[in-house]
Design a protein around this motif. Structure first.
Motif, PDB file in Angstrom:
ATOM      1  N   ASP A 118     119.783 159.480  -1.029  1.00 31.70           N
ATOM      2  CA  ASP A 118     119.299 158.095  -1.058  1.00 31.70           C
ATOM      3  C   ASP A 118     119.747 157.407   0.226  1.00 31.70           C
ATOM      4  O   ASP A 118     120.918 157.068   0.379  1.00 31.70           O
ATOM      5  CB  ASP A 118     119.839 157.349  -2.277  1.00 31.70           C
ATOM      6  CG  ASP A 118     119.335 155.905  -2.348  1.00 31.70           C
ATOM      7  OD1 ASP A 118     118.531 155.500  -1.488  1.00 31.70           O
ATOM      8  OD2 ASP A 118     119.741 155.180  -3.281  1.00 31.70           O
ATOM      9  N   THR A 119     118.811 157.226   1.156  1.00 32.21           N
ATOM     10  CA  THR A 119     119.134 156.579   2.435  1.00 32.21           C
ATOM     11  C   THR A 119     118.587 155.147   2.494  1.00 32.21           C
ATOM     12  O   THR A 119     118.316 154.624   3.576  1.00 32.21           O
ATOM     13  CB  THR A 119     118.621 157.423   3.608  1.00 32.21           C
ATOM     14  OG1 THR A 119     117.278 157.856   3.360  1.00 32.21           O
ATOM     15  CG2 THR A 119     119.497 158.648   3.816  1.00 32.21           C
ATOM     16  N   GLY A 120     118.446 154.507   1.334  1.00 34.17           N
ATOM     17  CA  GLY A 120     118.159 153.075   1.285  1.00 34.17           C
ATOM     18  C   GLY A 120     116.788 152.689   1.798  1.00 34.17           C
ATOM     19  O   GLY A 120     116.657 151.702   2.522  1.00 34.17           O
ATOM     20  N   ALA A 121     115.757 153.408   1.389  1.00 33.88           N
ATOM     21  CA  ALA A 121     114.413 153.197   1.950  1.00 33.88           C
ATOM     22  C   ALA A 121     113.948 151.756   1.854  1.00 33.88           C
ATOM     23  O   ALA A 121     113.283 151.249   2.758  1.00 33.88           O
ATOM     24  CB  ALA A 121     113.405 154.114   1.263  1.00 33.88           C
ATOM     25  N   PHE A 122     114.290 151.069   0.775  1.00 36.59           N
ATOM     26  CA  PHE A 122     113.781 149.706   0.608  1.00 36.59           C
ATOM     27  C   PHE A 122     114.278 148.771   1.697  1.00 36.59           C
ATOM     28  O   PHE A 122     113.585 147.816   2.087  1.00 36.59           O
ATOM     29  CB  PHE A 122     114.142 149.142  -0.775  1.00 36.59           C
ATOM     30  CG  PHE A 122     115.583 148.748  -0.935  1.00 36.59           C
ATOM     31  CD1 PHE A 122     115.984 147.434  -0.737  1.00 36.59           C
ATOM     32  CD2 PHE A 122     116.534 149.675  -1.304  1.00 36.59           C
ATOM     33  CE1 PHE A 122     117.310 147.055  -0.894  1.00 36.59           C
ATOM     34  CE2 PHE A 122     117.861 149.322  -1.473  1.00 36.59           C
ATOM     35  CZ  PHE A 122     118.250 147.999  -1.268  1.00 36.59           C
ATOM     36  N   ALA A 123     115.475 149.037   2.232  1.00 38.49           N
ATOM     37  CA  ALA A 123     116.055 148.167   3.254  1.00 38.49           C
ATOM     38  C   ALA A 123     115.978 148.752   4.650  1.00 38.49           C
ATOM     39  O   ALA A 123     115.798 148.027   5.625  1.00 38.49           O
ATOM     40  CB  ALA A 123     117.523 147.879   2.917  1.00 38.49           C
ATOM     41  N   THR A 124     116.106 150.084   4.752  1.00 40.37           N
ATOM     42  CA  THR A 124     116.173 150.734   6.060  1.00 40.37           C
ATOM     43  C   THR A 124     114.833 151.283   6.524  1.00 40.37           C
ATOM     44  O   THR A 124     114.662 151.599   7.704  1.00 40.37           O
ATOM     45  CB  THR A 124     117.163 151.910   6.020  1.00 40.37           C
ATOM     46  OG1 THR A 124     116.650 152.916   5.125  1.00 40.37           O
ATOM     47  CG2 THR A 124     118.533 151.456   5.547  1.00 40.37           C
ATOM     48  N   GLY A 125     113.898 151.457   5.580  1.00 35.03           N
ATOM     49  CA  GLY A 125     112.640 152.116   5.909  1.00 35.03           C
ATOM     50  C   GLY A 125     112.776 153.610   6.054  1.00 35.03           C
ATOM     51  O   GLY A 125     111.817 154.283   6.435  1.00 35.03           O
ATOM     52  N   CYS A 126     113.949 154.166   5.734  1.00 36.67           N
ATOM     53  CA  CYS A 126     114.207 155.596   5.890  1.00 36.67           C
ATOM     54  C   CYS A 126     114.191 156.266   4.520  1.00 36.67           C
ATOM     55  O   CYS A 126     115.081 156.035   3.704  1.00 36.67           O
ATOM     56  CB  CYS A 126     115.551 155.822   6.574  1.00 36.67           C
ATOM     57  SG  CYS A 126     115.981 157.559   6.780  1.00 36.67           S
ATOM     58  N   LEU A 127     113.168 157.076   4.269  1.00 39.60           N
ATOM     59  CA  LEU A 127     113.052 157.829   3.021  1.00 39.60           C
ATOM     60  C   LEU A 127     113.338 159.294   3.338  1.00 39.60           C
ATOM     61  O   LEU A 127     112.728 159.871   4.245  1.00 39.60           O
ATOM     62  CB  LEU A 127     111.652 157.674   2.431  1.00 39.60           C
ATOM     63  CG  LEU A 127     111.377 158.424   1.117  1.00 39.60           C
ATOM     64  CD1 LEU A 127     112.272 157.901  -0.003  1.00 39.60           C
ATOM     65  CD2 LEU A 127     109.904 158.286   0.735  1.00 39.60           C
ATOM     66  N   THR A 128     114.264 159.884   2.592  1.00 40.34           N
ATOM     67  CA  THR A 128     114.711 161.249   2.867  1.00 40.34           C
ATOM     68  C   THR A 128     114.297 162.192   1.752  1.00 40.34           C
ATOM     69  O   THR A 128     114.379 161.852   0.565  1.00 40.34           O
ATOM     70  CB  THR A 128     116.236 161.293   3.040  1.00 40.34           C
ATOM     71  OG1 THR A 128     116.605 160.474   4.152  1.00 40.34           O
ATOM     72  CG2 THR A 128     116.729 162.705   3.284  1.00 40.34           C
ATOM     73  N   ALA A 129     113.880 163.388   2.144  1.00 41.91           N
ATOM     74  CA  ALA A 129     113.601 164.476   1.209  1.00 41.91           C
ATOM     75  C   ALA A 129     114.336 165.715   1.681  1.00 41.91           C
ATOM     76  O   ALA A 129     114.687 165.843   2.857  1.00 41.91           O
ATOM     77  CB  ALA A 129     112.105 164.753   1.123  1.00 41.91           C
ATOM     78  N   ILE A 130     114.568 166.634   0.752  1.00 43.07           N
ATOM     79  CA  ILE A 130     115.130 167.931   1.103  1.00 43.07           C
ATOM     80  C   ILE A 130     114.212 169.019   0.595  1.00 43.07           C
ATOM     81  O   ILE A 130     113.648 168.912  -0.508  1.00 43.07           O
ATOM     82  CB  ILE A 130     116.562 168.102   0.536  1.00 43.07           C
ATOM     83  CG1 ILE A 130     117.209 169.353   1.120  1.00 43.07           C
ATOM     84  CG2 ILE A 130     116.591 168.115  -0.987  1.00 43.07           C
ATOM     85  CD1 ILE A 130     118.717 169.426   0.945  1.00 43.07           C
ATOM     86  N   GLY A 131     114.007 170.036   1.423  1.00 43.76           N
ATOM     87  CA  GLY A 131     113.259 171.207   1.018  1.00 43.76           C
ATOM     88  C   GLY A 131     114.211 172.352   0.738  1.00 43.76           C
ATOM     89  O   GLY A 131     115.231 172.507   1.431  1.00 43.76           O
ATOM     90  N   LEU A 132     113.897 173.142  -0.279  1.00 45.11           N
ATOM     91  CA  LEU A 132     114.763 174.235  -0.703  1.00 45.11           C
ATOM     92  C   LEU A 132     113.912 175.470  -0.976  1.00 45.11           C
ATOM     93  O   LEU A 132     112.904 175.398  -1.691  1.00 45.11           O
ATOM     94  CB  LEU A 132     115.519 173.864  -1.990  1.00 45.11           C
ATOM     95  CG  LEU A 132     116.343 172.570  -1.961  1.00 45.11           C
ATOM     96  CD1 LEU A 132     116.709 172.147  -3.376  1.00 45.11           C
ATOM     97  CD2 LEU A 132     117.584 172.746  -1.104  1.00 45.11           C
TER      98      LEU A 132
END
Length: 270
Positions: A233-247
């Motif tokens: 959770d990189t704070g997308a609502f405030a930072t605009g940064c949405l993170t995903a991980i691939g496995l």
């Protein structure tokens, strides 16, 4: 809107010893993508959808599952749009969705005024206004009137989607939850409230386990990666940064969708 962005981030959390004796892995022939808290940011979610579709297509064929880690709604401006986009994505590929604490509040607020007050203070106002509820209607409404508006304006299909969310998913050596787990309880005995709300007890508990937990809920400036815990959770609502991980197998790679005009990139790590 956000007076002190640093207050949104967790303080540095103690890191438990690395207790996983063998590399965590996804079963052969499978690939998993997990996406952190979206919180109404349809713009970066749409970018992430495109990035994951492209990343998946560029790799060897596999049975691919996408997992949304919860908190699709609240705080950001387009929760209704995020739900619609998630439903549309799930109609064309395997997408599993975990319920976060904000989905829990959203559903409960339709019948409980106390929860509705809490929901509105923590981003629910933005969620309601993303549906066809105007500010002219919202502003003077009592709590009971807001509940009537919610029942009238929120599509039944969206309610069904929220009610159908899962609490815990295990694939191979990975366990996916919204917030975390209580390490002294077997996975089958976890309490829903912990899976959606826990923080400190989860971060601080060094109990050995033979799986890694992938979670959102607690905002950090960068993804937190260890053999036993992955927080994205990189704070997308405030930072605009949405993170995903691939496995896949024992491989892990990050995908970042950045809002506005910032760089968008994918980073792979060992």
């Amino acid at each position: 809107m956000f007076k002190n962005l640093r207050n949104l981030f967790s303080s540095s959390q103690p890191t438990a010893p690395d207790v996983v004796s063998a590399p965590t892995r996804v079963p052969a022939g499978e690939r998993v993508y997990a996406i952190g808290d979206i919180h109404g940011r349809l713009d970066v979610f749409e970018t992430m959808i495109a990035m994951i579709d492209a990343d998946d297509a560029a790799r060897n064929p596999a049975e691919t599952t996408v997992i949304l880690l919860g908190d699709l709604v609240d705080r950001g401006p387009a929760s209704a749009g995020v739900i619609a986009a998630a439903r549309a994505w799930a109609a064309r590929r395997t997408v599993r969705v975990l319920a976060g604490n904000h989905e829990e509040m959203f559903l409960a607020s339709m019948t409980d005024e106390g929860t509705l007050r809490h929901f509105l203070r923590y981003g629910g106002r933005e969620t309601l206004l993303s549906y066809p509820i105007s500010m002219d209607e919202y502003g003077p409404a009592t709590l009971a009137e807001l509940q009537d508006l919610m029942r009238d304006r929120i599509p039944a299909a969206d309610i069904a989607f929220l009610l159908g969310m899962e609490d815990l998913i295990r694939i191979g050596d990975y366990v996916f939850v919204h917030a975390g787990i209580r390490a002294d309880a077997p996975l089958e005995d976890q309490v829903t409230g912990d899976l959606r709300w826990i923080r400190g007890e989860f971060f601080d508990d060094p109990t050995p386990r033979d799986f890694a937990v992938v979670h959102g809920h607690t905002i950090t400036p960068e993804p937190e990666l260890s053999p036993h815990r992955i927080g994205i959770d990189t704070g997308a609502f405030a930072t605009g940064c949405l993170t995903a991980i691939g496995l896949q197998g024992t491989d892990r790679w990050l995908i970042t969708a950045q809002g506005e005009n910032d760089a968008r990139h994918a980073v792979e790590f060992a």
